[in-house]
Scaffold this active site. Structure first.
Site, PDB file in Angstrom:
ATOM      1  N   CYS A 141     -74.509   4.702 -55.302  1.00  0.00           N
ATOM      2  CA  CYS A 141     -73.973   3.717 -54.363  1.00  0.00           C
ATOM      3  C   CYS A 141     -72.459   3.754 -54.258  1.00  0.00           C
ATOM      4  O   CYS A 141     -71.866   2.950 -53.519  1.00  0.00           O
ATOM      5  CB  CYS A 141     -74.442   2.326 -54.767  1.00  0.00           C
ATOM      6  N   HIS A 193     -67.704  -4.742 -55.034  1.00  0.00           N
ATOM      7  CA  HIS A 193     -68.997  -4.053 -54.945  1.00  0.00           C
ATOM      8  C   HIS A 193     -70.111  -5.099 -54.925  1.00  0.00           C
ATOM      9  O   HIS A 193     -70.992  -5.058 -54.071  1.00  0.00           O
ATOM     10  CB  HIS A 193     -69.166  -3.114 -56.133  1.00  0.00           C
ATOM     11  N   GLU A 252     -68.059  -6.811 -62.977  1.00  0.00           N
ATOM     12  CA  GLU A 252     -66.990  -6.570 -62.016  1.00  0.00           C
ATOM     13  C   GLU A 252     -65.929  -7.666 -62.097  1.00  0.00           C
ATOM     14  O   GLU A 252     -64.725  -7.381 -62.015  1.00  0.00           O
ATOM     15  CB  GLU A 252     -67.553  -6.484 -60.599  1.00  0.00           C
ATOM     16  N   LYS A 293     -71.824  -7.657 -49.193  1.00  0.00           N
ATOM     17  CA  LYS A 293     -73.267  -7.509 -49.423  1.00  0.00           C
ATOM     18  C   LYS A 293     -73.998  -8.840 -49.390  1.00  0.00           C
ATOM     19  O   LYS A 293     -75.232  -8.857 -49.296  1.00  0.00           O
ATOM     20  CB  LYS A 293     -73.519  -6.785 -50.746  1.00  0.00           C
ATOM     21  N   HIS A 330     -77.505  -4.615 -49.779  1.00  0.00           N
ATOM     22  CA  HIS A 330     -76.931  -3.423 -50.404  1.00  0.00           C
ATOM     23  C   HIS A 330     -77.354  -2.190 -49.618  1.00  0.00           C
ATOM     24  O   HIS A 330     -78.512  -1.768 -49.681  1.00  0.00           O
ATOM     25  CB  HIS A 330     -77.386  -3.328 -51.855  1.00  0.00           C
ATOM     26  N   PHE A 379     -75.439   3.797 -59.676  1.00  0.00           N
ATOM     27  CA  PHE A 379     -76.306   4.189 -60.786  1.00  0.00           C
ATOM     28  C   PHE A 379     -75.758   5.447 -61.459  1.00  0.00           C
ATOM     29  O   PHE A 379     -75.271   6.366 -60.799  1.00  0.00           O
ATOM     30  CB  PHE A 379     -77.717   4.472 -60.281  1.00  0.00           C
TER      31      PHE A 379
END
Length: 415
Positions: free
Chosen positions: A159, A299, A310, A331, A336, A395
């Site tokens: 991502c 993110h 984060e 998001k 996402h 990931f």
């Protein structure tokens, strides 16, 4: 290095203006999945691109040989190219590149052909299966259409792909390897197989009865991300090339930072150390101090550990200044978009810097005492801004951060 064109396909709209208006209105693009049977699925919601007709853009024959993720990429690239006002006949094609990635590639095409193989035998499997499903299909198809002979690549960093593609293209142009590069990401993985896997990994949000409230980054009641799809692509140029043709310039790319969590395939580093490293490197690469950052595009996928790590990383980078910098989470509205997220969020950040409006983080209903920064809750905010930082994590522990600046005519010294 500068941005001269933008293109988007998203659950909030299939043009930059539709997308932007949806963001600043705080509109959710999440809905009940109606493109396949979800009656036996624990998660029944997603961010689905609506009103998209690939045949209108590509023609029937071409569209049939492309997976949906590639169709999205082609549409976004066409938008960005048109927006840039570039002319093929007026540029050096050997210095025109394409850096567009996808996290999963043509999974729908693969699933369809597996079904055909099982039901009808190997003789009915499509001969175009492999070129349609491979993750570099979008980059290849765009470069073929444009005749781009310069550097082409499809970075795969889960991502974080959008920011990785933009950052690597930024480096190439800065090092003099290209004049123009289309960069970003595309994804179309909303399938029964992918949804089932993410559900079993306990990664997805579970508010099936309230789709528009399911994605809620930093909120105390967040319980997972909402899977989405689309594409976001920028046209990047050297400043000299853009100025020589009198291009309209949207923004500058100032810096790029990469790191790895080196921790877990699916979980973020619990203290956000990799994210901290990437943000710090991006600021160093940009040659700016943390005090110069006006806004952060997080993110922020709406997972318990991801949003917390984060937040911790932002505090580590910015110290007490972290509480003074607005942090927005697109998001919350788009879901996402996986490999398309970084490109889409770069478009959003550029518009934000241009318009002086920060999109909200919607669904902020119950505060989390550990996530205690200014997340621009529920309503867009006006602010005069010059510099923004955009985070993308993926990931495998891939972290990619870019620093963008509102373009000012007097700026000098950039490539």
């Amino acid at each position: 290095m500068v941005v001269t064109g933008m293109g988007i396909v998203s659950p909030l709209g299939n043009t930059v203006e539709e997308f932007w208006q949806g963001l600043i209105a705080g509109r959710s693009g999440i809905s009940t999945i109606d493109v396949f049977d979800v009656s036996n699925m624990k998660t029944k919601i997603a961010g689905i691109v609506r009103g998209f007709n690939p045949e209108e853009i590509l023609g029937r024959k071409e569209a049939r040989h492309m997976d949906r993720f590639c169709q999205f990429a082609m549409a976004a690239a066409d938008q960005a190219w048109s927006d840039s006002k570039l002319e093929i006949k007026q540029i050096n094609l050997e210095r025109l590149g394409v850096y567009v990635g996808s996290g999963i590639g043509g999974i729908k095409t693969l699933i369809d052909n597996v079904d055909i193989l099982r039901a009808k035998g190997p003789g009915r499997v499509s001969p175009t299966l492999v070129p349609a499903m491979i993750a570099n299909a979008a980059t290849a198809q765009i470069s073929i259409k444009w005749g781009a002979l310069g550097p082409t690549m499809s970075p795969v960093s889960a991502c974080a792909i959008g920011n990785t593609a933009i950052g690597e293209a930024f480096r190439l142009i800065r090092y003099g390897e290209a004049d123009v590069i289309a960069a970003g990401g595309a994804e179309a993985a909303i399938t029964d197989l992918a949804i089932a896997s993410f559900v079993n990994a306990k990664a997805l949000a579970s508010r099936n009865d309230e789709p528009t409230k399911a994605s809620r980054p930093f909120d105390a009641k967040r319980d997972g991300f909402v899977m989405s799809e689309g594409a976001g692509i920028l046209i990047l140029e050297s400043l000299a090339h853009a100025q020589a043709r009198g291009a309209r310039i949207y923004a500058e790319v100032l810096g790029y930072g990469l790191s790895s969590d080196a921790y877990n395939m699916v979980a973020s580093h619990p203290e956000g150390y990799g994210a901290f490293l990437a943000m710090n490197k991006a600021l160093q690469d940009a040659g700016i101090s943390s005090e110069q950052v006006d806004v952060i595009s997080a993110h922020a996928t709406s997972t318990l550990t991801g949003d917390l790590s984060e937040t911790m990383a932002i505090k580590r980078v910015f110290g007490t200044q972290a509480y003074k910098i607005p942090v927005t989470a697109n998001k919350s509205m788009t879901g996402h978009m996986l490999g398309a997220a970084g490109g889409a969020e770069a478009v959003a950040l550029i518009k934000s810097l241009q318009e002086g409006i920060i999109p909200p983080t919607i669904n902020q209903e119950e505060s989390d005492e550990q996530c205690d920064l200014d997340y621009v809750p529920n309503m867009a905010r006006r602010k005069n801004m010059k510099i923004g930082l955009s985070n993308s994590f993926g990931f495998g522990g891939h972290n990619a951060v870019i620093v963008l600046k509102k373009y000012e005519q007097h700026t000098t010294g950039l490539n």
